[in-house]
Design an enzyme around this catalytic site. Sequence first.
Site, PDB file in Angstrom:
ATOM      1  N   ASN A   9      28.748  25.720   7.572  1.00 21.30           N
ATOM      2  CA  ASN A   9      29.920  26.145   6.888  1.00 21.30           C
ATOM      3  C   ASN A   9      29.259  26.403   5.530  1.00 21.30           C
ATOM      4  O   ASN A   9      28.964  25.528   4.478  1.00 21.30           O
ATOM      5  CB  ASN A   9      30.926  24.656   6.712  1.00 21.30           C
ATOM      6  CG  ASN A   9      31.854  25.047   5.839  1.00 21.30           C
ATOM      7  OD1 ASN A   9      32.090  25.869   5.156  1.00 21.30           O
ATOM      8  ND2 ASN A   9      32.591  23.594   5.419  1.00 21.30           N
ATOM      9  N   LYS A  11      31.051  27.303   2.840  1.00 19.52           N
ATOM     10  CA  LYS A  11      31.939  26.883   1.836  1.00 19.52           C
ATOM     11  C   LYS A  11      32.303  28.365   0.948  1.00 19.52           C
ATOM     12  O   LYS A  11      31.932  29.356   0.997  1.00 19.52           O
ATOM     13  CB  LYS A  11      31.399  25.615   1.152  1.00 19.52           C
ATOM     14  CG  LYS A  11      31.327  24.597   2.062  1.00 19.52           C
ATOM     15  CD  LYS A  11      31.267  23.029   1.367  1.00 19.52           C
ATOM     16  CE  LYS A  11      31.154  22.099   2.577  1.00 19.52           C
ATOM     17  NZ  LYS A  11      30.920  20.705   2.026  1.00 19.52           N
ATOM     18  N   HIS A  95      39.451  21.156   7.031  1.00 17.63           N
ATOM     19  CA  HIS A  95      38.414  20.472   6.465  1.00 17.63           C
ATOM     20  C   HIS A  95      38.600  19.552   5.462  1.00 17.63           C
ATOM     21  O   HIS A  95      39.678  19.959   4.869  1.00 17.63           O
ATOM     22  CB  HIS A  95      37.471  21.600   5.862  1.00 17.63           C
ATOM     23  CG  HIS A  95      36.120  21.105   5.349  1.00 17.63           C
ATOM     24  ND1 HIS A  95      36.046  20.404   4.269  1.00 17.63           N
ATOM     25  CD2 HIS A  95      34.767  21.007   5.854  1.00 17.63           C
ATOM     26  CE1 HIS A  95      34.684  20.243   4.093  1.00 17.63           C
ATOM     27  NE2 HIS A  95      34.136  20.378   4.990  1.00 17.63           N
ATOM     28  N   GLU A  97      38.037  18.909   2.342  1.00 16.64           N
ATOM     29  CA  GLU A  97      38.398  19.619   1.152  1.00 16.64           C
ATOM     30  C   GLU A  97      39.584  20.309   1.124  1.00 16.64           C
ATOM     31  O   GLU A  97      40.371  20.463   0.107  1.00 16.64           O
ATOM     32  CB  GLU A  97      37.112  20.626   0.850  1.00 16.64           C
ATOM     33  CG  GLU A  97      35.925  20.124   0.591  1.00 16.64           C
ATOM     34  CD  GLU A  97      34.472  20.521   0.793  1.00 16.64           C
ATOM     35  OE1 GLU A  97      34.726  21.919   0.941  1.00 16.64           O
ATOM     36  OE2 GLU A  97      33.451  20.041   0.919  1.00 16.64           O
ATOM     37  N   GLU A 167      33.997  14.210  10.182  1.00 17.52           N
ATOM     38  CA  GLU A 167      33.093  14.203   9.017  1.00 17.52           C
ATOM     39  C   GLU A 167      33.640  13.281   8.162  1.00 17.52           C
ATOM     40  O   GLU A 167      34.950  13.149   7.509  1.00 17.52           O
ATOM     41  CB  GLU A 167      33.410  15.603   8.314  1.00 17.52           C
ATOM     42  CG  GLU A 167      32.909  16.747   9.189  1.00 17.52           C
ATOM     43  CD  GLU A 167      32.528  18.196   8.222  1.00 17.52           C
ATOM     44  OE1 GLU A 167      31.570  18.520   8.146  1.00 17.52           O
ATOM     45  OE2 GLU A 167      33.599  18.516   7.597  1.00 17.52           O
ATOM     46  N   GLY A 173      28.287  16.113   1.264  1.00 17.03           N
ATOM     47  CA  GLY A 173      27.726  16.744   0.067  1.00 17.03           C
ATOM     48  C   GLY A 173      27.147  15.655  -0.694  1.00 17.03           C
ATOM     49  O   GLY A 173      26.964  15.746  -1.942  1.00 17.03           O
ATOM     50  N   SER A 212      26.175  15.472   5.288  1.00 23.90           N
ATOM     51  CA  SER A 212      24.739  15.596   5.131  1.00 23.90           C
ATOM     52  C   SER A 212      23.729  15.565   6.097  1.00 23.90           C
ATOM     53  O   SER A 212      22.936  14.668   5.971  1.00 23.90           O
ATOM     54  CB  SER A 212      24.738  14.046   3.884  1.00 23.90           C
ATOM     55  OG  SER A 212      25.424  14.411   2.872  1.00 23.90           O
TER      56      SER A 212
END
Length: 251
Positions: A9, A11, A95, A97, A167, A173, A212
Site C-alpha cells: 500500500n 498510500k 483502510h 486511515e 490491521e 506506521g 509495521s
Amino acid sequence: MRRPMVAGNWKMHGTRASADALAQGVRQLAIPDSVEVAVLPPFLHVERVLEVLADSPIAVGAQNCAKEPWQGALTGEVSAAQLADAGCKLVLIGHSERRQLFGESDELLSRKFIAAQSHGLVPILCVGETLEQRQAGRTLEVVSEQLGSIIHELGIGAFFNAVIAYEPVWAIGTGLTATPAQAQAVHAAIRAQLAGESAEVAQGMRILYGGSVKATNAAELFGMADIDGGLIGGASLNADEFGAICRAAGC
Ligand code: PGA
C-alpha cells in the site's frame, strides 16, 4: 491450501519519477510463484505502474473507490468501473486511515465493497482496533462488528471473492507490531466468525496482517496458522525490502 498474498500500500507517496522507479524495482524482484503479489499506488500513478508491470505476475490495485460503481457527477471520485477499465485487479476497502480521517462508516464500506465486486475487482476489506479499544479489552468485539456489518449487508456469499486484512490501528506506521500470537488470536477469531456462516469461505479466506511489517518480522508473522500474508505500508516503498517480505510469505 491458501495461496499467500502480499500487497504493498503506497498510500499518498511518490512522484511520477519515484513511482516509476519503484515499479521498475518491484518488477525485477525474484518472487516465488507460490505468493500472490500486488501493489496499490496512488490513483494518479496507477496507469504508469500498470504499464511497467505489464506481463509480470504482479497485480496492480487501488487504495479506495467510490461507492457508486459506474460514473457520474461525483467530483473527485474514482469508480470501480474506471479502475477495472484501467486494468486494476484489487481495491482496499475501509483502510483505517479512511475510516478515521475520512469518517467512512461500515454502511458506506459495504457499498464500496459491492461496487468493487460488481466490476470484478477483489476487495481487500481492512479491519482493526485502536489502541484505546485494545486496552479496553474490546479488540475481538470491534473487529467482529466491522466484519459482521459487511456480512449482514451483503451476505457471506460476497466473501467468496474477497480478502481480509487485519490491521491494528496502533501498529500502522508506528513501528509497533502486534506479536505473532496477538495477531494470530485475531486472525483465528475472524476465521471462526466466517466459519459460523460458511465453512468453505472460512477455509479459503486469505487473512492478511498489516501494521509495521518489515523484512525482519515478516517470516515470524506469516508463520502463524491463520496469517496468510501481509498488507505492507512503509516497507513497500523500498523494492528490496518489499521483495524480502514477499519471499518470507513463500516459506
Ligand atoms: P505500515 O502500514 O506497514 O506502514 O504500518 C500498513 C498499512 O497501513 O496498510
